[in-house]
Structures are given as structure tokens and as C-alpha cells.
Design a protein around this motif. Structure first.
Motif, short mmCIF file in Angstrom:
data_model
loop_
_atom_site.label_atom_id
_atom_site.label_comp_id
_atom_site.label_asym_id
_atom_site.label_seq_id
_atom_site.Cartn_x
_atom_site.Cartn_y
_atom_site.Cartn_z
N MET A 504 0.82 -1.21 0.00
CA MET A 504 0.00 0.00 0.00
C MET A 504 0.85 1.26 0.00
O MET A 504 0.48 2.28 -0.59
CB MET A 504 -0.93 0.00 1.21
N GLY A 508 0.41 3.77 -2.86
CA GLY A 508 -0.04 5.11 -2.49
C GLY A 508 0.86 6.20 -3.03
O GLY A 508 0.39 7.27 -3.46
N TYR A 511 0.00 6.43 -6.66
CA TYR A 511 -1.38 6.86 -6.89
C TYR A 511 -1.58 8.34 -6.56
O TYR A 511 -2.34 9.03 -7.26
CB TYR A 511 -2.32 6.01 -6.04
N ASP A 541 -12.39 14.05 -5.07
CA ASP A 541 -13.28 13.04 -4.51
C ASP A 541 -13.87 12.16 -5.61
O ASP A 541 -14.00 10.94 -5.44
CB ASP A 541 -14.40 13.70 -3.71
N ILE A 544 -11.31 9.67 -6.76
CA ILE A 544 -11.09 8.64 -5.74
C ILE A 544 -12.23 7.62 -5.77
O ILE A 544 -12.01 6.41 -5.72
CB ILE A 544 -10.95 9.28 -4.35
N LEU A 545 -13.48 8.10 -5.83
CA LEU A 545 -14.63 7.20 -5.88
C LEU A 545 -14.62 6.37 -7.16
O LEU A 545 -14.98 5.18 -7.15
CB LEU A 545 -15.93 8.00 -5.78
N GLY A 547 -11.96 5.39 -8.80
CA GLY A 547 -10.90 4.38 -8.73
C GLY A 547 -11.18 3.29 -7.73
O GLY A 547 -10.74 2.14 -7.91
N THR A 548 -11.91 3.58 -6.65
CA THR A 548 -12.14 2.60 -5.59
C THR A 548 -13.50 1.93 -5.70
O THR A 548 -13.61 0.70 -5.54
CB THR A 548 -12.01 3.27 -4.21
N ALA A 549 -14.56 2.72 -5.94
CA ALA A 549 -15.91 2.17 -5.98
C ALA A 549 -16.46 2.04 -7.38
O ALA A 549 -17.55 1.48 -7.58
CB ALA A 549 -16.85 3.04 -5.14
N VAL A 579 -5.58 3.82 -13.79
CA VAL A 579 -5.74 3.51 -12.37
C VAL A 579 -6.52 2.22 -12.16
O VAL A 579 -6.05 1.29 -11.50
CB VAL A 579 -6.42 4.69 -11.64
N VAL A 580 -7.75 2.18 -12.72
CA VAL A 580 -8.61 1.03 -12.45
C VAL A 580 -8.06 -0.24 -13.09
O VAL A 580 -8.05 -1.31 -12.47
CB VAL A 580 -10.05 1.31 -12.97
N LEU A 584 -4.61 -0.73 -9.98
CA LEU A 584 -5.32 -1.58 -9.03
C LEU A 584 -4.98 -3.06 -9.23
O LEU A 584 -4.83 -3.81 -8.26
CB LEU A 584 -6.83 -1.36 -9.14
#
Length: 754
Positions: A504, A508, A511, A541, A544-545, A547-549, A579-580, A584
Motif C-alpha cells: 500500500m 499510495g 497513486y 473526490d 477517488i470514488l 478508482g475505488t468504488a 488507475v482502475v 489496481l
């Protein structure tokens, strides 16, 4: 047009400058081994003896370095004072820093060249050569050329038994100055330590010299009466260096499994043997039990178990670092292997059974009571008189528990020191990192709440809530400390920690750079018209959303009709691909690799963690309390040189030493037994064969005797038969005479009758 004079470039490298300097006559003569030329130059100008090249070397050093011993001996014989010259750049022209070879003299060079005759010759000429200590960076710990500074330690580190013997038994000439005589005597002592506090045994560990280690221990026992008054009274094997590491602890810190096992075996002795099982006694001092000095005070020396929980940390300067400033992976692997040594593993199991697990359960119970009570106190409705009374009562209970925990943490800091508290590793470090901040945050929030109630100042409420919120997070994160102590969840928590600290962290770092770039680009295209910094963080934001959700930006509807709408969509697609799709999946691959590595050594790592937990528990207790605990899993033995009548009960308990009994199963015992039986069978067969041969020989002898007796018997029989024959012949003769006599008588009778 006159040509310009060529200027040679300024030489900055010391090695190149040294070669340039050595083109001068004195250096050329020395390196050529021309004794007459060197002596002639010195007679003409004695100052050439004191010349220094850019590395700080004098002609005498170059003579022995290039193994021109005839030149060196001639200079020492004619100019004895030059023998004491040391490498020193401060004597150069112009002066400079001491240099990488500072302190080295000709005796160091002779020892490294393994020239025993030259060493004897130099010591006979000038014993004061023993006082020089090589302190340059070339001889620092962590370098392959770290030999301990002093000539005696150089001989130990280079595994030269004969040189060590000569130095230890060197007879010094009488010196009027007592202080100088004492210092010179100390230079030939087996208890000699360099500027880093490392003794001969430490250097044997660094260079993995098992036979030399045993040799030095033997010399320490032989010369124990020669110890100087200023030297430590502790046994040589228990003497720590400047880093508070004994030779055993240094072997553990460096991950040298073979050397660690060898040092342990030096003090282990058998207790009893039963078939394939052998019980052995192993002293715990320095391994698990802290070292206590002659005054009864616990020293700051680290135990071997404390070094084994250091993870990837560089506990000692003797460990070399790679180009990234990290220790070699083999060091950490060696530490894990030491933990799994049979005698060490049995000790950890037994200590965990009698001390670690009961204490672990007690602390877990207290932790759960504290957290559950605080959770109930926080969520219970504070309405009505009964609700207020219950809430206040629960808060008082939580406050007392927190104060009790805070007292334990402060006591550990006072007993062990803030440095010890901060240097703890593995599970113990996790406990300290969560427990102390939780206590401080809760106490701070409690004080702010009381102040806000007394002063009715509502401005303190947000700070109070922030303190309690952070305390709740940190408090429940402490649960990971207890999960580490459980065999089922411990490896899982280790994986999480390794993934966070390695995978991480790297992900990080990359990222954040990508995120800032895409956010800034989107803000410059679509957000500047708002002229509001909140637009920048809104785009951040959204990325970030995404890439993560996987959630698309909520502001996509606002892009329609914008001049750069196409650019925003292209930027969004690029972000998804980079990123995705890429980062990831790369993170998932790194985590999979980390999982495999941790899973392979999960048992070893878990043992390291429970050692860290027990070290954390020990830090909260006094030495006397731990001495009582050790009585549960180890056997006590009286301190050396002390009787029970000479001290109080507390002093006796303070200095009590312990031994641990561990059992070793000889897996090849049955095979060895079979081999023994086979050897016995072979001996019996050989014995039977020998008896058979002897019996045959006896039988042959008996047969020969029987044949001899038969021959004698035959001769006797023949004699008897001959005698009988003769007797029969005589008898026949007599019978014939009788018949003739009877016939004559009958004839005469007939004549008479007629």
C-alpha cells in the motif's frame, strides 16, 4: 604566436593523487625495494621519513604494504621512531580530515598480510605498536574490513591463532610511567574492546569464527587473574558492546544461525538421557533473562529474544546495508531460523504457556471490559435520572480503567526508559503505538468534557468529540495486538501489516502523483470558472470514488455544452485505464505475492510475534516480578560467588540466575541402536570365527597327538605280538620235545613188554 602552457586538471580523487605523489624519488625507491637508495635519501634528508601521501601514508607504511619487508626492517632498525607512524591525513600538506585508513600502523599491515615472522620481529622491536587503533571509515562496522581497530583484535578477526597467542603472552619491557604501562598491558588483554565496545568474541561473531571464539573463551578463563581493575567484572561472554549487545545478542541481531547455535552449545550441558531422549540444561542469562551486574542492578544489555523481534530493522552497525539503505533479506530469514531452533522454540512455548498466555488473556479480558463498557456508556440514552446515573457510573469505571492503563504505560517508560519504549518492534510496538495515544486522547477528552460542563462553554464540545472519536478508533485498533497473539488470526494480521507497510505504501506513492495530476487537469479544464477551491477537492473526490468504488463522477451532467467536454471524457477514460485497469491490478498482484511470502513462513512469523507480545508484557513488570515468573518454567541456580547468607531475600532474588530444561529427540537413535547391534553381532561372529579357528587348531593338534599315540600303540602291539609269537614258538618247541619224549618212553615200554 606563443603557444599557451598546458595546465593539468586538478586531481580530486585521493587514489589518483596518491599515484601522482608516488612518482617522487623516496616513494619510487621504497616501492622498488631499493634499500640502499632509501637509506641514502633518508640520510640526506631525514624529513622524507615524515612525508605523507594524499592517503596519509608514510614511506614506512608503503614499504610494508607493498611487502618490501627488507626496506621496512632497514628503516625501523636505523630510525626506530618511524615504526610508530600511523596513517593520518592531518599530517599531509595541506592538512585534511584523518582519512579512511586513519590509525593504521605497520603492525596492522603485517597481521593482515599474515606474516607471522614479521609480526614477531615488530613486537620484539617496538611493543608500543599494540596501542594504535585503526578508526578510519575503511575499518568501520558494516565494512568487510572491520577487524576491531587494535592489532590484537585484528589477529582475532583474521583467525590467526599463533599471532593472538604471541600478543597475549608478550613480555613487555619495564616502563617507568605506571599509566602508560597499564595501558600497554591492557592492549594485550583478551578483554580488550575497541571504540565500539566490541570484544574479541563480538568479532568472532561478526566473522563467524567458531574455533577462535572457543579459543578466546579458553584464554579468558586462563588469564582471569590478569584482568585490569578498570575492566568489566562480567564474564567475557556476557560483556555488551556500545550498542548493548552481548556476543549472543549480536549473533541474533545479525541473523547468524550457526554462530548463535554454537554459542548456546558452549553453555548447554546434559542433565539426563533416556533412550532417544536427552534432557539438557540451557542458561537463560543473555538469552531471555536480563544481565545483572555485581551491584544487583539490571544492565541495559539487550537479550537475544529482544533482537529476534527486530524484523527488518538494523539493530547493529555491524550489519552492512545495500544501496537502498536496507539490510539483506538473509538477515531477517536468519532471525526467523533462530526462533525455530529446537531449544529456542521449546523455551518460547514454555514461557508462553506459563507466562505469556495467562497474561495475554488477562489483558484481553481487561481490554474487552474497557471497550465494551465505554461503548455502552457512549450509546446508552442519557435521559432521566436513572439513565444519567448509569452513564456517569460507566464513565467512572472507564476512567479508572484508563488511568490504570496509563499508569502501567508510564511505569514501563520510567523503568525501561523512553528509548526502550520507542525501540520496541513487532507486536510490542503495535501495542505501544495504540495504547498510549488511546489513554492520552481519552483523558484529554474527559477533561474537556468536564470543563465544558463546568464553564458551559460550547466551543470545547467539537474538540471533546474529536478526542473521543480518535480514541475510539485507536482503541479498537488495539484489538489487532490481541489478534496477533492468536494462532488462527495472527498470520492474517501479519499479512495485513505487511501489505500496508509495503504494498500500500508503494501503491499510495504512485497513486497520489496520478491523482494530483488528473485532478489538477480536470480542475483547469472545468473547475476554474467556479473560482472556488472546493471545486478542486470535488474533482479529487470524484476520481477517488471512480478508482475505488467504480462510481462515475456526479458532475458529468454539467459537462454538456462545455467547450472542453471532449477533453474531460478523454481524461476520464485515461484515468480508468491507468488507475482502475493498471494500478489496481498491480496492487492486487503485489498483495498476492506478499500473501504467498507470509504464508510460507507463517509459523516462524507467529512465533516472532508472540515473543514480541511477551517482551511487551515484561516491560510492564519489574525485574523481581519477572524473576518470580521464571520460577514457573525454569530452574533457578545460585549466583556465582554469592551465598544466601551474604544478602537479603530481595538481593538474592534480584541476582538469581535461571536454567531451562529442554529435551532433544534423537531421530536416528533406532538406526544407531541397530548399528550398535550389528557391530556387536559382527564382534560375536568374529569371536565365534576365532573360536572355530582355535578349535580347529586344537582339533588338528589333538589329531596329531592321537596319530602319535596310535603309532606308539601299534609299536607296543607289535612288541607284544612278537613276544607272544616267540612264546608260542618256545611253547611249540617244548610241546614237540614232550611228544618226542613220550614217544621214546612208549617205545621203551613196548620193548620192555616184549
Amino acid at each position: 604566436m606563443p603557444s599557451k602552457k598546458f595546465k593539468s586538471p586538478k586531481i580530486l580523487d585521493a587514489g589518483a593523487a596518491q599515484h601522482k605523489e608516488h612518482e617522487k624519488p623516496i616513494w619510487k625507491a621504497v616501492k622498488a625495494g631499493n634499500v640502499d637508495e632509501v637509506l641514502r635519501l633518508c640520510d640526506e634528508d631525514i624529513g622524507v621519513l615524515n612525508k605523507r601521501d594524499p592517503e596519509g601514508a608514510a614511506p614506512i607504511h608503503i614499504a610494508f604494504l607493498y611487502q618490501k619487508n627488507e626496506v621496512g626492517k632497514a628503516l625501523v632498525t636505523r630510525y626506530p621512531e618511524c615504526a610508530l607512524h600511523q596513517y593520518d591525513r592531518r599530517l599531509c600538506n595541506p592538512p585534511a580530515a584523518p582519512g579512511p585508513y586513519a590509525g593504521e600502523n605497520i603492525l596492522h599491515i603485517a597481521i593482515v598480510h599474515r606474516d607471522f615472522e614479521l609480526v614477531e620481529w615488530l613486537l620484539d622491536r617496538e611493543p608500543r605498536l599494540l596501542e594504535a587503533e585503526a578508526i578510519g571509515s575503511f575499518f568501520e562496522p558494516g565494512q568487510g574490513t572491520y577487524f576491531g581497530g587494535y592489532p590484537l583484535l585484528f589477529a582475532v578477526a583474521s583467525n590467526q591463532f599463533d599471532v593472538v597467542e604471541v600478543i597475549l603472552n608478550l613480555k613487555l619491557p619495564p616502563i617507568a610511567d605506571d599509566e602508560k604501562a597499564e595501558r600497554l598491558e591492557r592492549m594485550k588483554s583478551i578483554w580488550l574492546a575497541d571504540k565500539y565496545g566490541n570484544t574479541a568474541l563480538h568479532l568472532c561473531v561478526v566473522h563467524e569464527l567458531e574455533e577462535m571464539y572457543q579459543f578466546c573463551l579458553q584464554k579468558a578463563e586462563e588469564k582471569v587473574h590478569q584482568r585490569a581493575a578498570c575492566e568489566s567484572k562480567q564474564p567475557l561472554k556476557d560483556q555488551p558492546n556500545a550498542e548493548q549487545l552481548t556476543p549472543l545478542a549480536l549473533a541474533a541481531a545479525m541473523g547468524k544461525t550457526s554462530m548463535f547455535n554454537f554459542i548456546l552449545e558452549q553453555s548447554i550441558y546434559p542433565a539426563w538421557v533416556y533412550g532417544p531422549v536427552t534432557a539438557k540444561m540451557m542458561p537463560l542469562v543473555g538469552l531471555e533473562q536480563p544481565i545483572v551486574n555485581d551491584d544487583g542492578k539490571v544492565t541495559d544489555a539487550k537479550t537475544a529474544l529482544e533482537c529476534l523481534i527486530s524484523g527488518h530493522s538494523r539493530v547493529t552497525k555491524c550489519l552492512p546495508l545495500d544501496s537502498h539503505g536496507q539490510i539483506d533479506a538473509d538477515v531477517y530469514a536468519g532471525r526467523l531460523e533462530i526462533v525455530m531452533l529446537e531449544q529456542v522454540k521449546q523455551l518460547i512455548d514454555k514461557k508462553w504457556q506459563f507466562f505469556g498466555r495467562p497474561e495475554f488473556r488477562r489483558k484481553l479480558r481487561n481490554f474487552l471490559v474497557l471497550q465494551i463498557t465505554w461503548t455502552v456508556a457512549s450509546v446508552i440514552p442519557n435521559e432521566g435520572q436513572v439513565g444519567k446515573i448509569i452513564s456517569i457510573a460507566l464513565e467512572v469505571v472507564v476512567g479508572l480503567l484508563v488511568l490504570w492503563k496509563l499508569k502501567s504505560e508510564i511505569q514501563e517508560i520510567l523503568v525501561k526508559g523512553i528509548e526502550y519504549f520507542a525501540e520496541l518492534r513487532r507486536a510490542s510496538a503495535f501495542d505501544n503505538a495504540c495504547s498510549l495515544p488511546f489513554n492520552l486522547l481519552y483523558v484529554t477528552g474527559f477533561i474537556l468534557r468536564r470543563l465544558s460542563e463546568l464553564t458551559e462553554f460550547e466551543g470545547l464540545i467539537p474538540w471533546e468529540d474529536a478526542c473521543f472519536g480518535c480514541a475510539a478508533l485507536v482503541g479498537w485498533m488495539t484489538m489487532f495486538f490481541f489478534l496477533l497473539g492468536m494462532r488462527t488470526t495472527g498470520p492474517f494480521v501479519i499479512m495485513i501489516r505487511e501489505m500496508i507497510s509495503n504494498d500500500m505504501y508503494r501503491f499510495g506513492t504512485v497513486y497520489i502523483s496520478v491523482l494530483m495530476g488528473f485532478t489538477m487537469s480536470m480542475y483547469m479544464v472545468l473547475g476554474r470558472e467556479y473560482n472556488d477551491i472546493r471545486a478542486f477537492f470535488m474533482h479529487m473526490d470524484e476520481f477517488i470514488l471512480l478508482g475505488t468504488a467504480g462510481e462515475l463522477p456526479a458532475s458529468m451532467d454539467d459537462w454538456q455544452g462545455k467547450t472542453n467536454e471532449w477533453y474531460a471524457h478523454a481524461l476520464l477514460i485515461a484515468y480508468i485505464l491507468f488507475v482502475v485497469v493498471l494500478l489496481l491490478n498491480l496492487l492486487i498482484a503485489m498483495m498476492g505475492s506478499t500473501y504467498s511470502k507470509v504464508d510460507e513462513a507463517s509459523t516462524k512469523r507467529w512465533y516472532v510475534e508472540i515473543v514480541g507480545i511477551m517482551v511487551s508484557f515484561e516491560g510492564e513488570r519489574k525485574h523481581k516480578e519477572m524473576q518470580i515468573q521464571r520460577n514457573q518454567y525454569a530452574k533457578d541456580r545460585p549466583p556465582e560467588g554469592l551465598t544466601r547468607e551474604e544478602c537479603t531475600e530481595d538481593q538474592w532474588l534480584q541476582r538469581l540466575q535461571f536454567e531451562y530444561e529442554f529435551k532433544v529427540m534423537d531421530k536416528d537413535w533406532q538406526m544407531k541402536h541397530s548399528e550398535t547391534q550389528q557391530k556387536r553381532r559382527q564382534k560375536r561372529e568374529e569371536s565365534n570365527s576365532t573360536s572355530h579357528v582355535k578349535g580347529a587348531n586344537l582339533k588338528r593338534r589333538a589329531n596329531r597327538g592321537a596319530r602319535a599315540d596310535s603309532a606308539l600303540l601299534d609299536e607296543d602291539t607289535k612288541d607284544i605280538e612278537e613276544q607272544e609269537r616267540r612264546q608260542r614258538e618256545r611253547l611249540q618247541v617244548s610241546q614237540a620235545d614232550q611228544r618226542e619224549y613220550v614217544a621214546q618212553s612208549m617205545a621203551m615200554l613196548n620193548r620192555i613188554q616184549r
